[in-house]
Scaffold this active site. Structure first.
Site, short mmCIF file in Angstrom:
data_model
loop_
_atom_site.label_atom_id
_atom_site.label_comp_id
_atom_site.label_asym_id
_atom_site.label_seq_id
_atom_site.Cartn_x
_atom_site.Cartn_y
_atom_site.Cartn_z
N CYS A 141 42.42 49.47 55.35
CA CYS A 141 41.29 49.54 56.26
C CYS A 141 41.63 50.26 57.56
O CYS A 141 40.76 50.87 58.19
CB CYS A 141 40.78 48.13 56.55
SG CYS A 141 39.99 47.34 55.13
N CYS A 170 44.10 45.38 57.50
CA CYS A 170 45.11 45.74 56.51
C CYS A 170 45.38 47.24 56.54
O CYS A 170 44.63 48.02 57.13
CB CYS A 170 44.68 45.30 55.11
SG CYS A 170 43.51 46.39 54.28
N HIS A 222 44.18 45.76 49.69
CA HIS A 222 43.14 45.13 50.50
C HIS A 222 42.73 43.77 49.95
O HIS A 222 42.61 42.79 50.71
CB HIS A 222 41.90 46.04 50.59
CG HIS A 222 40.73 45.34 51.20
ND1 HIS A 222 40.58 45.18 52.56
CD2 HIS A 222 39.69 44.67 50.62
CE1 HIS A 222 39.49 44.47 52.80
NE2 HIS A 222 38.93 44.15 51.64
N CYS A 274 38.74 43.98 58.99
CA CYS A 274 40.05 43.79 58.36
C CYS A 274 41.07 44.73 58.99
O CYS A 274 40.76 45.90 59.27
CB CYS A 274 39.94 44.07 56.86
SG CYS A 274 41.49 43.91 55.95
N ASP A 296 46.22 30.43 41.94
CA ASP A 296 46.65 31.77 41.51
C ASP A 296 45.53 32.39 40.68
O ASP A 296 44.71 31.68 40.09
CB ASP A 296 47.90 31.70 40.64
CG ASP A 296 47.56 31.39 39.19
OD1 ASP A 296 47.54 32.33 38.37
OD2 ASP A 296 47.27 30.21 38.87
N ASP A 303 54.27 30.43 34.75
CA ASP A 303 53.47 29.58 33.89
C ASP A 303 54.17 29.43 32.54
O ASP A 303 55.16 30.11 32.26
CB ASP A 303 52.05 30.13 33.76
CG ASP A 303 51.97 31.47 33.07
OD1 ASP A 303 53.00 31.93 32.53
OD2 ASP A 303 50.89 32.06 33.05
N GLY A 350 53.16 30.00 29.44
CA GLY A 350 52.79 30.85 28.32
C GLY A 350 51.69 30.25 27.47
O GLY A 350 51.13 30.92 26.60
#
Length: 381
Positions: free
Chosen positions: A313, A310, A339, A308, A270, A96, A98
């Site tokens: 998990c 991941c 997660h 989940c 984002d 970005d 700034g």
């Protein structure tokens, strides 16, 4: 003739909602959209290794021009071979400009046509950031996608103030293009401003589209406005942007806003939200918002999210992670951050699949019902 550094490829449009499935090509690889970009403010996504981000499916991350300018300095990163080399990240990077930090972190600031005078939020030193300086820093960082330096007005803002701000942002965008010296391997996106005012959004979009940026961001949202105001602004802004270029909604990361943004034609998102709330023990799960620090999880030996797969998990219980968070153990912060990032990246995979199958509207309804977003006074993040 060589290819431009940033290219957008439309794969499919959802017949049910009009949402876009696409692919963005950059000098450091390609990624499908709609996409969520984890935020690595200081050249790191907090507590995460680059290899972990790659493994969970992140093709692009965001870093921050303002913070890297202050620490360690863009000259050091340039000497290291650029931001990709410095942080050992092989995927795409967006930086970005700034601008948001200048307007959100500094109590003292003075806006002039040349740029903004403000104070370093770390030590109070006087600083000056201009369109030319923002381009110098981002050219040194070597990100794939750079953002133009803009004024980020507050919400709410008076019409006359917003009009002057939009005009200044357009003039600054022209200066950014002129100062951008690596156009062969870095793409520069313009940022459409205008707050909640449709005519000002139209003017901002006309100004920026005339400059032919390779991509466009919708700025000035997710700054405190009600959700219906954000959705309304997207509905009259995204149709003004070129269909053959990526559209990026800045600073948005709640699950409902990602889905609603995709339905309104947004390709890229984002936000620091998933890692920020993770450090406080708040989790995004398929069953809704979960605050693992709560006492009721002290003897809950099930996973954070039973649906989940991941790493967190699959291997650790709510009771264990609660213990780590309450003791401020870094491993607990890593597990909750892992997660939440995994959850959002997989959510966007599901959004893309729903677009492929022309059922994103149904997916939204089912997700909102399961998550409780349809209930009066539903809690968000």
């Amino acid at each position: 003739m060589s290819q431009p550094p940033i290219r957008y490829e439309l794969i499919k449009t959802c017949k049910q909602t009009g949402a876009r499935l696409g692919r963005v090509h950059t000098p450091h690889g390609s990624f499908e959209t709609p996409v969520f970009m984890p935020v690595g403010t200081l050249a790191t996504v907090k507590t995460m290794a680059p290899e972990e981000l790659t493994a969970m499916g992140a093709g692009i991350i965001l870093s921050n021009t303002y913070h890297l300018w202050l620490r360690p300095g863009h000259d050091i990163i340039k000497e290291a071979g650029g931001l990709h080399q410095f942080m050992n990240w092989n995927g795409s990077i967006l930086t970005d400009s700034g601008g948001f930090q200048v307007f959100s972190l500094s109590e003292f600031r003075k806006i002039e046509e040349e740029g903004v005078h403000f104070r370093n939020h770390l030590n109070g030193d006087k600083l000056f950031l201009s369109p030319e300086k923002a381009m110098e820093i981002q050219n040194a960082l070597g990100s794939d996608i750079m953002m133009a330096f803009d004024e980020c007005p507050p919400y709410p803002a008076e019409y006359d103030y917003m009009k002057r701000s939009v005009q200044r942002t357009s003039r600054w965008a022209e200066r950014c293009l002129k100062a951008h010296v690596r156009q062969e391997d870095q793409g520069l996106f313009g940022i459409v401003q205008g707050g909640e005012y449709e005519d000002l959004r139209q003017q901002s979009a006309r100004d920026l589209v005339s400059l032919d940026f390779p991509g466009y961001a919708v700025g000035g949202l997710s700054v405190g406005e009600p959700k219906d105001v954000m959705n309304m602004a997207l509905e009259f802004t995204t149709p003004l942007l070129p269909a053959n270029k990526p559209r990026y909604l800045m600073g948005v990361g709640s699950p409902d806003s990602l889905i609603d943004g995709a339905i309104r034609g947004i390709d890229m998102f984002d936000c620091v939200l998933p890692t920020r709330i993770a450090r406080n023990g708040t989790l995004m799960t398929s069953e809704g918002r979960l605050v693992v620090k709560n006492a009721k999880y002290a003897k809950d030996f099930g996973p954070l999210d039973p649906n989940c797969d991941c790493y967190a998990c699959q291997n650790y219980s709510r009771a264990y992670i609660r213990h780590l968070i309450r003791c401020n153990e870094t491993f607990g912060l890593r597990l909750t951050s892992y997660h939440n990032l995994y959850f959002l990246l997989k959510l966007m995979e599901q959004v893309r699949q729903a677009i492929r199958e022309d059922r994103l509207g149904h997916f939204r309804d089912e997700f909102f019902e399961r998550y409780g977003f349809n209930k009066p006074n539903a809690r968000n993040f």
